[in-house]
Design an enzyme around this catalytic site. Structure first.
Site, PDB file in Angstrom:
ATOM      1  N   ASP B 156       1.205  -1.183   0.255  1.00 56.85           N
ATOM      2  CA  ASP B 156       0.135  -0.056   0.008  1.00 56.85           C
ATOM      3  C   ASP B 156       1.021   1.225   0.157  1.00 56.85           C
ATOM      4  OD1 ASP B 156      -2.003  -2.124   0.194  1.00 56.85           O
ATOM      5  OD2 ASP B 156      -2.092  -1.094   2.416  1.00 56.85           O
ATOM      6  N   MET B 202      -5.169  -2.035  -5.050  1.00 56.03           N
ATOM      7  CA  MET B 202      -5.689  -2.312  -3.743  1.00 56.03           C
ATOM      8  C   MET B 202      -4.876  -1.072  -3.204  1.00 56.03           C
ATOM      9  SD  MET B 202      -4.936  -6.259  -2.968  1.00 56.03           S
ATOM     10  CE  MET B 202      -6.118  -7.087  -2.201  1.00 56.03           C
ATOM     11  N   GLN B 313      -2.259  -9.201  -7.124  1.00 52.18           N
ATOM     12  CA  GLN B 313      -1.177  -8.021  -7.753  1.00 52.18           C
ATOM     13  C   GLN B 313      -0.086  -7.604  -6.427  1.00 52.18           C
ATOM     14  OE1 GLN B 313      -3.018  -3.399  -6.502  1.00 52.18           O
ATOM     15  NE2 GLN B 313      -4.230  -5.545  -6.907  1.00 52.18           N
TER      16      GLN B 313
END
Lengths: 435, 435
Positions: B156, B202, B313
């Site tokens: 992230d 994401m 991913q």
């Protein structure tokens, strides 16, 4: 299915021009076939004069959107061998039936005459072969004989008669690799997180790409997997039972599902409340993995996840199978060789000559022997419960994903800038494709 | 943020045991950090005695699920450097607040004492750093000093203070590559097929992976792209206007969207009729690309498509950025070096020392300076309309995806069989993790 050699309609000693076009959903290697077509034409300069490509398949013929490839640069040819998408743009467009729209056929003939097209090579799937066949028949019946040859291509692997379709192996490699990676992810986190994961594969009515996920067994033999190919109706009860059983024994369950799977009553599994786009009676698929994932989440009262690779699976320049690359090259080369031999209205297909080691040759079949047919995953590839695959399926799949022949990387990304082609100046009056 | 060297709580000349564990969502390179931790421990045998890993992060500590890595085989170490997922299994599990569940902390202390753990290395994201911090404080306050160091990891990229997070570069490379391939696909077919495509990235509340799709501009400078990072609220009118404008000028539009994008009223964009799984107040995301795609399909009355790569991913062993691999290795190595220096309650983070050429060093910050914080995409990375990125964003992203360091392939698939570890025999009474 036997090799045959229909009499060529081209009755001349003099070199003729050739037109190549791309149609239907793209593959990671469709442009490899284009490169092979162009190179093989160059090697047969006694037969071929100018080489053209139509932009947007047969639609580009109607619109006189043509590219002259006769003097294509070597660098462009080299680039085609790695480029995903359709370098000459592919159409989802078929000619109307002759009786409904004769103007379309007259226009194709006009364009073919204007550009002295003696050979037409159409790179597509089963639907596109219908178009190729119609064009060939019409031209021959109207005094402009055109040798018409198909170039096989589809990630769906649903072309009839051929052992496999160029484009499938790379997409299968993409699906199997993605599924393997994701399985290791879930395997490592299921204890406190996601216990069910579904990956949705393309293929409309056939489960070829879905069963490719089963190749994960070659790396994780005891993987708790459920495979739901489009060939078998979805039975919710049996499915939940298997999910429960696998989670009880392994702690998690990974599932590959065909976008086009239907319930026992023949309905697609869709998300309630979401409308589908209808276009020429074409139901747009995509989303079944989401539905399954939510169903299982409710059933287990637990977190679930799903992936929908969609177009990424058919355009993966970084995931090209070496065997598939070669098949795509050979499909283009063999189409030109068939044209040189004067075969007309044919499609070169793959004939397996040996399973181990994997070897094949091409033979030609008549276009109308494959046009609009759909090859399904055979019974012997599917387990009795319809939710797994057999060793026979793995034996079939394995050779098709062997080797890597991906696009080179540059600055961290595949080096695949769009190839720019300049269309030839138009000579004819405009034609309205949509009446 | 300055480097500092708190006094080590370990007051002994004698070598102590070390415990390593993995937590939170996995990355493609988390095990690279594990390998670096193990190798750097081996290089400092005067400081460390035995090396343990907990299975399922801190939950494995509670359950005394430990693996002895002291004599790990070289082949296993080599395999860790390519293995996606969490080789020691990662947990989505945090300790309860001390006042609610002191038994958990007593248990951790008991396990640490039993195995003579003097060093605790926790490999995770911002949430996991809270856990590491709590454990460290408790042990020190209860007479068993433990040097506690974090190992940064998250796709992230939302860890505070650090230039970037190990794991992000590979996921960014995956998103950018997938988006590039798909863009070439749509570019080649939009004339008669899909005109809008959305890819969902994401990152919950941050748009780091979403903006990575913008790297497509390095290959297709004039790409008709819309980027919808979680940092900006979704405005349907402005979005449709931009879709219309891009399709009018280029014929198609490609869009990258954050899974966690919200409307201006703060609500998630969800598909009506689909219930989300709630788990400990955790809203499960995923599906916004489907919603967007259907909205645009209705708006345009045209076919649209979307992809949701989901876990693929973050586990893409075939798409590892070389720079990211190195950052992950260094994060593990620097954590051990910090422990050797006696730094306690710290996290080594990446400090940029030069943009061009890209170079960095690690420095340590206190765990509580990053714990539970979230770093957002800064204003200057986003275009004024909030639907595109700036050159500054590209400058930031580019170095992180450079180079390829993917898992080797074997028989057509990444050679990443699950690594089998045998836990040590338990010495303690069982502990009920869930009260």
């Amino acid at each position: 299915m036997n090799a045959h050699q229909p009499k060529s309609p081209v009755q001349t000693q003099q070199a003729k021009n050739v037109l190549y076009a791309q149609a239907g959903g793209v593959t990671a290697v469709i442009n490899v076939s284009a490169a092979a077509v162009i190179e093989t034409i160059q090697q047969n300069s006694e037969v071929f004069d100018k080489t053209y490509a139509a932009v947007n398949g047969i639609k580009g013929v109607l619109e006189e959107e043509l590219i002259d490839l006769t003097d294509i640069r070597d660098e462009t040819l080299a680039q085609l061998k790695y480029q995903p998408g359709a370098a000459f743009k592919a159409c989802r467009f078929d000619l109307d039936p002759l009786e409904h729209n004769p103007e379309q056929y007259q226009r194709v003939l006009e364009v073919f005459k204007t550009y002295e097209i003696g050979y037409f090579l159409y790179n597509g799937g089963n639907g596109s072969m219908v178009t190729a066949q119609k064009v060939a028949e019409y031209c021959c019946q109207h005094g402009h004989p055109v040798t018409c040859v198909g170039v096989a291509k589809t990630i769906d692997n649903d072309l009839a008669l051929t052992h496999c379709s160029p484009g499938f192996g790379s997409a299968a490699k993409y699906i199997a690799t993605s599924f393997l990676n994701a399985t290791l992810d879930i395997m490592s986190m299921h204890n406190t997180s996601t216990k069910f994961f579904a990956l949705e594969a393309m293929g409309r009515n056939t489960g070829w790409l879905t069963i490719a996920a089963g190749l994960v067994k070659d790396v994780i033999p005891d993987v708790p997997i459920i495979i739901l190919p489009a060939e078998r109706p979805f039975n919710e009860k049996a499915f939940f039972d298997k999910v429960d059983q696998l989670i009880a024994s392994k702690g998690y369950c990974v599932c590959a599902v065909s976008e086009g799977i239907v319930k026992e009553n023949g309905e697609y599994i869709t998300i309630a409340g979401v409308e589908h786009t209808h276009e020429r009676d074409y139901v747009q698929l995509g989303g079944v993995a989401s539905t399954l994932s939510h169903l299982v989440g409710k059933h287990l009262n637990s977190k679930t996840h799903y992936a929908i690779p969609d177009y990424c699976q058919r355009s993966a320049s970084h995931m090209v199978s070496k065997i598939d690359w070669q098949l795509a090259y050979d499909a283009g080369k063999e189409a030109v060789k068939a044209a040189v031999r004067g075969e007309h209205g044919v499609l070169p297909i793959v004939k397996l000559t040996s399973s181990t080691p994997f070897s094949y040759e091409f033979e030609t079949v008549e276009l109308n022997a494959v046009a609009d047919l759909e090859k399904h995953v055979p019974e012997e590839f599917l387990a009795e419960d319809g939710m797994d695959i057999t060793e026979a399926a793995l034996d079939y799949l394995r050779p098709l994903i062997q080797g890597e022949h991906s696009a080179p990387f540059k600055n961290g990304l595949p080096n695949i800038p769009p190839i720019q082609f300049t269309p030839v100046e138009k000579q004819l009056a405009p034609f309205a494709v949509i009446k």
